[in-house]
Design a protein around this motif. Structure first.
Motif, PDB file in Angstrom:
ATOM      1  N   ALA A  25      20.219  -9.754  85.941  1.00  0.00           N
ATOM      2  CA  ALA A  25      20.414  -9.364  87.340  1.00  0.00           C
ATOM      3  C   ALA A  25      19.484 -10.146  88.274  1.00  0.00           C
ATOM      4  O   ALA A  25      19.858 -10.470  89.402  1.00  0.00           O
ATOM      5  N   ASP A  26      18.283 -10.442  87.801  1.00  0.00           N
ATOM      6  CA  ASP A  26      17.344 -11.223  88.609  1.00  0.00           C
ATOM      7  C   ASP A  26      17.807 -12.672  88.757  1.00  0.00           C
ATOM      8  O   ASP A  26      17.640 -13.282  89.817  1.00  0.00           O
ATOM      9  N   ARG A  27      18.363 -13.230  87.671  1.00  0.00           N
ATOM     10  CA  ARG A  27      18.716 -14.650  87.676  1.00  0.00           C
ATOM     11  C   ARG A  27      20.129 -14.921  88.187  1.00  0.00           C
ATOM     12  O   ARG A  27      20.397 -15.989  88.741  1.00  0.00           O
ATOM     13  N   ARG A  28      21.033 -13.977  87.943  1.00  0.00           N
ATOM     14  CA  ARG A  28      22.428 -14.166  88.346  1.00  0.00           C
ATOM     15  C   ARG A  28      22.895 -12.961  89.168  1.00  0.00           C
ATOM     16  O   ARG A  28      23.799 -12.219  88.766  1.00  0.00           O
ATOM     17  N   PRO A  29      22.316 -12.748  90.330  1.00  0.00           N
ATOM     18  CA  PRO A  29      22.663 -11.543  91.103  1.00  0.00           C
ATOM     19  C   PRO A  29      24.122 -11.493  91.547  1.00  0.00           C
ATOM     20  O   PRO A  29      24.641 -10.417  91.841  1.00  0.00           O
ATOM     21  N   ARG A  30      24.811 -12.632  91.583  1.00  0.00           N
ATOM     22  CA  ARG A  30      26.197 -12.652  92.034  1.00  0.00           C
ATOM     23  C   ARG A  30      27.194 -12.519  90.886  1.00  0.00           C
ATOM     24  O   ARG A  30      28.403 -12.467  91.116  1.00  0.00           O
ATOM     25  N   VAL A  31      26.687 -12.485  89.657  1.00  0.00           N
ATOM     26  CA  VAL A  31      27.560 -12.345  88.481  1.00  0.00           C
ATOM     27  C   VAL A  31      27.153 -11.082  87.726  1.00  0.00           C
ATOM     28  O   VAL A  31      26.043 -11.004  87.187  1.00  0.00           O
ATOM     29  N   SER A  32      28.018 -10.092  87.681  1.00  0.00           N
ATOM     30  CA  SER A  32      27.670  -8.837  87.013  1.00  0.00           C
ATOM     31  C   SER A  32      27.695  -9.004  85.501  1.00  0.00           C
ATOM     32  O   SER A  32      28.532  -9.732  84.959  1.00  0.00           O
ATOM     33  N   LEU A  33      26.760  -8.337  84.826  1.00  0.00           N
ATOM     34  CA  LEU A  33      26.743  -8.303  83.368  1.00  0.00           C
ATOM     35  C   LEU A  33      27.363  -6.980  82.933  1.00  0.00           C
ATOM     36  O   LEU A  33      26.776  -5.920  83.148  1.00  0.00           O
ATOM     37  N   GLU A  34      28.549  -7.040  82.343  1.00  0.00           N
ATOM     38  CA  GLU A  34      29.242  -5.839  81.902  1.00  0.00           C
ATOM     39  C   GLU A  34      28.880  -5.553  80.451  1.00  0.00           C
ATOM     40  O   GLU A  34      29.150  -6.370  79.561  1.00  0.00           O
ATOM     41  N   LEU A  35      28.271  -4.410  80.200  1.00  0.00           N
ATOM     42  CA  LEU A  35      27.868  -4.013  78.850  1.00  0.00           C
ATOM     43  C   LEU A  35      28.963  -3.151  78.244  1.00  0.00           C
ATOM     44  O   LEU A  35      29.323  -2.107  78.806  1.00  0.00           O
ATOM     45  N   VAL A  36      29.476  -3.582  77.089  1.00  0.00           N
ATOM     46  CA  VAL A  36      30.621  -2.922  76.462  1.00  0.00           C
ATOM     47  C   VAL A  36      30.214  -2.393  75.085  1.00  0.00           C
ATOM     48  O   VAL A  36      30.007  -3.177  74.148  1.00  0.00           O
ATOM     49  N   PRO A  37      30.071  -1.078  74.909  1.00  0.00           N
ATOM     50  CA  PRO A  37      29.758  -0.532  73.582  1.00  0.00           C
ATOM     51  C   PRO A  37      30.889  -0.805  72.602  1.00  0.00           C
ATOM     52  O   PRO A  37      32.064  -0.715  72.945  1.00  0.00           O
ATOM     53  N   ALA A  38      30.519  -1.145  71.377  1.00  0.00           N
ATOM     54  CA  ALA A  38      31.539  -1.453  70.360  1.00  0.00           C
ATOM     55  C   ALA A  38      30.895  -1.417  68.986  1.00  0.00           C
ATOM     56  O   ALA A  38      29.677  -1.520  68.857  1.00  0.00           O
ATOM     57  N   THR A  39      31.702  -1.272  67.953  1.00  0.00           N
ATOM     58  CA  THR A  39      31.215  -1.484  66.598  1.00  0.00           C
ATOM     59  C   THR A  39      31.145  -2.991  66.351  1.00  0.00           C
ATOM     60  O   THR A  39      31.683  -3.786  67.141  1.00  0.00           O
ATOM     61  N   THR A  40      30.509  -3.384  65.264  1.00  0.00           N
ATOM     62  CA  THR A  40      30.425  -4.808  64.950  1.00  0.00           C
ATOM     63  C   THR A  40      31.810  -5.420  64.809  1.00  0.00           C
ATOM     64  O   THR A  40      32.099  -6.485  65.373  1.00  0.00           O
ATOM     65  N   ASP A  41      32.700  -4.761  64.065  1.00  0.00           N
ATOM     66  CA  ASP A  41      34.053  -5.297  63.862  1.00  0.00           C
ATOM     67  C   ASP A  41      34.812  -5.403  65.184  1.00  0.00           C
ATOM     68  O   ASP A  41      35.511  -6.393  65.433  1.00  0.00           O
ATOM     69  N   GLU A  42      34.685  -4.390  66.031  1.00  0.00           N
ATOM     70  CA  GLU A  42      35.364  -4.411  67.322  1.00  0.00           C
ATOM     71  C   GLU A  42      34.847  -5.548  68.198  1.00  0.00           C
ATOM     72  O   GLU A  42      35.624  -6.265  68.848  1.00  0.00           O
ATOM     73  N   ALA A  43      33.520  -5.728  68.225  1.00  0.00           N
ATOM     74  CA  ALA A  43      32.929  -6.776  69.059  1.00  0.00           C
ATOM     75  C   ALA A  43      33.390  -8.153  68.602  1.00  0.00           C
ATOM     76  O   ALA A  43      33.781  -8.998  69.428  1.00  0.00           O
ATOM     77  N   VAL A  44      33.356  -8.391  67.300  1.00  0.00           N
ATOM     78  CA  VAL A  44      33.778  -9.693  66.770  1.00  0.00           C
ATOM     79  C   VAL A  44      35.238  -9.957  67.099  1.00  0.00           C
ATOM     80  O   VAL A  44      35.622 -11.063  67.525  1.00  0.00           O
ATOM     81  N   GLU A  45      36.092  -8.943  66.941  1.00  0.00           N
ATOM     82  CA  GLU A  45      37.520  -9.104  67.234  1.00  0.00           C
ATOM     83  C   GLU A  45      37.747  -9.427  68.709  1.00  0.00           C
ATOM     84  O   GLU A  45      38.557 -10.298  69.058  1.00  0.00           O
ATOM     85  N   GLN A  46      37.007  -8.741  69.585  1.00  0.00           N
ATOM     86  CA  GLN A  46      37.190  -8.953  71.025  1.00  0.00           C
ATOM     87  C   GLN A  46      36.632 -10.302  71.476  1.00  0.00           C
ATOM     88  O   GLN A  46      37.155 -10.913  72.416  1.00  0.00           O
ATOM     89  N   ILE A  47      35.586 -10.775  70.820  1.00  0.00           N
ATOM     90  CA  ILE A  47      35.070 -12.117  71.135  1.00  0.00           C
ATOM     91  C   ILE A  47      36.109 -13.165  70.779  1.00  0.00           C
ATOM     92  O   ILE A  47      36.376 -14.093  71.545  1.00  0.00           O
ATOM     93  N   ARG A  48      36.711 -13.036  69.625  1.00  0.00           N
ATOM     94  CA  ARG A  48      37.741 -13.993  69.208  1.00  0.00           C
ATOM     95  C   ARG A  48      38.957 -13.925  70.133  1.00  0.00           C
ATOM     96  O   ARG A  48      39.620 -14.935  70.384  1.00  0.00           O
ATOM     97  N   ALA A  49      39.258 -12.715  70.638  1.00  0.00           N
ATOM     98  CA  ALA A  49      40.415 -12.546  71.512  1.00  0.00           C
ATOM     99  C   ALA A  49      40.119 -12.991  72.941  1.00  0.00           C
ATOM    100  O   ALA A  49      41.046 -13.123  73.754  1.00  0.00           O
ATOM    101  N   GLY A  50      38.848 -13.212  73.264  1.00  0.00           N
ATOM    102  CA  GLY A  50      38.485 -13.655  74.602  1.00  0.00           C
ATOM    103  C   GLY A  50      38.208 -12.546  75.586  1.00  0.00           C
ATOM    104  O   GLY A  50      37.941 -12.811  76.761  1.00  0.00           O
ATOM    105  N   SER A  51      38.246 -11.276  75.151  1.00  0.00           N
ATOM    106  CA  SER A  51      37.970 -10.172  76.070  1.00  0.00           C
ATOM    107  C   SER A  51      36.479  -9.877  76.187  1.00  0.00           C
ATOM    108  O   SER A  51      36.061  -9.129  77.074  1.00  0.00           O
ATOM    109  N   LEU A  52      35.668 -10.445  75.290  1.00  0.00           N
ATOM    110  CA  LEU A  52      34.209 -10.404  75.407  1.00  0.00           C
ATOM    111  C   LEU A  52      33.692 -11.832  75.400  1.00  0.00           C
ATOM    112  O   LEU A  52      34.209 -12.689  74.680  1.00  0.00           O
ATOM    113  N   ASP A  53      32.658 -12.085  76.202  1.00  0.00           N
ATOM    114  CA  ASP A  53      32.042 -13.414  76.209  1.00  0.00           C
ATOM    115  C   ASP A  53      31.066 -13.589  75.050  1.00  0.00           C
ATOM    116  O   ASP A  53      30.883 -14.706  74.550  1.00  0.00           O
ATOM    117  N   ALA A  54      30.427 -12.503  74.639  1.00  0.00           N
ATOM    118  CA  ALA A  54      29.433 -12.562  73.562  1.00  0.00           C
ATOM    119  C   ALA A  54      29.188 -11.148  73.058  1.00  0.00           C
ATOM    120  O   ALA A  54      29.671 -10.166  73.641  1.00  0.00           O
TER     121      ALA A  54
END
Length: 232
Positions: A25-54
């Motif tokens: 927030a200090d470095r990129r005040p114009r770009v929001s960081l959206e925190l998305v709770p997920a399991t490991t499998d869900e996070a990996v799947e969503q990263i591959r699908a492009g719905s999560l950046d990391a």
């Protein structure tokens, strides 16, 4: 193409990205960081699908098509009722769990190269949260990363470090492709790079300006004649 207005970061239970979010927030005040709770499998799947950046996830994961850098290793603990015999010591070992029922929730990510400790229960809970409820009911014990024991804290339960158990590795993972500017920014944050640190070449220094001010003439000093010498 317009710049993205958000960066979506998945994170698994127990991982606390708050410090990194504040730095973002200090470095990129114009770009929001959206925190998305997920399991490991869900996070990996969503990263591959492009719905999560990391994602901030626990190993092991299938690294096909992904980058992953280690962040830290969590201590593994055993969750027990407060009146359990294991609470007599400050820590315990796998051998001391040999005769205990150790619950095995389906979302368990700990790796056990020599087999899981203790005896398997008649029922395998679906989640760690459900397993904690069963520990409180006296059904068995639970082995988890320390952050999960803290996350599911109850007054009637406690935990002890399992000193000879494998640790739980937390990594940052993202697509195996050319990094975006925002991805580089987040990598820098988790790696501890300061806001002034840059990965681009430093600008060339400008040549020193020539001093055009007139120089002062130093007056000529005459050498006084020696004694006994006549001046012509």
């Amino acid at each position: 193409m317009s710049a993205p207005d958000s960066f979506r970061l998945g994170y698994v239970p127990g991982v606390t990205p708050g410090k990194w979010a504040r730095m973002w927030a200090d470095r990129r005040p114009r770009v929001s960081l959206e925190l998305v709770p997920a399991t490991t499998d869900e996070a990996v799947e969503q990263i591959r699908a492009g719905s999560l950046d990391a994602g901030l996830v626990r190993l092991p994961i299938d690294r096909t098509g992904l980058h992953a850098i280690p962040l830290y290793t969590e201590t593994t603990v055993v969750v027990v009722p407060k009146d359990h015999l294991l609470t007599a010591a400050d820590e315990t070992t796998i051998v001391e769990l040999a005769d205990e029922i150790v619950l095995r929730p389906h979302d368990d990510t700990l790796g056990w190269p020599d087999g899981r400790p203790g005896r398997a229960g008649a029922y395998e809970p679906a989640t760690t949260a459900e397993a904690v409820e069963l520990v409180a009911a006296g059904v068995g014990l639970l082995v988890v990363p320390q952050s999960l024991a803290r996350l599911h804290h109850r007054r009637d339960l406690t935990y002890r470090p399992l000193v000879d158990a494998p640790g739980s590795d937390v990594v940052l993972t993202w697509p195996d492709a050319e990094n975006t500017e925002l991805m580089e920014e987040f990598i820098g944050i988790v790696r501890g790079r300061t806001a002034n640190t840059t990965r681009t070449p430093a600008p060339k220094a400008e040549p020193a300006k020539r001093d055009t001010r007139p120089t002062k003439k130093t007056p000529t000093r005459r050498t006084p004649p020696r004694r006994g010498t006549r001046r012509r």
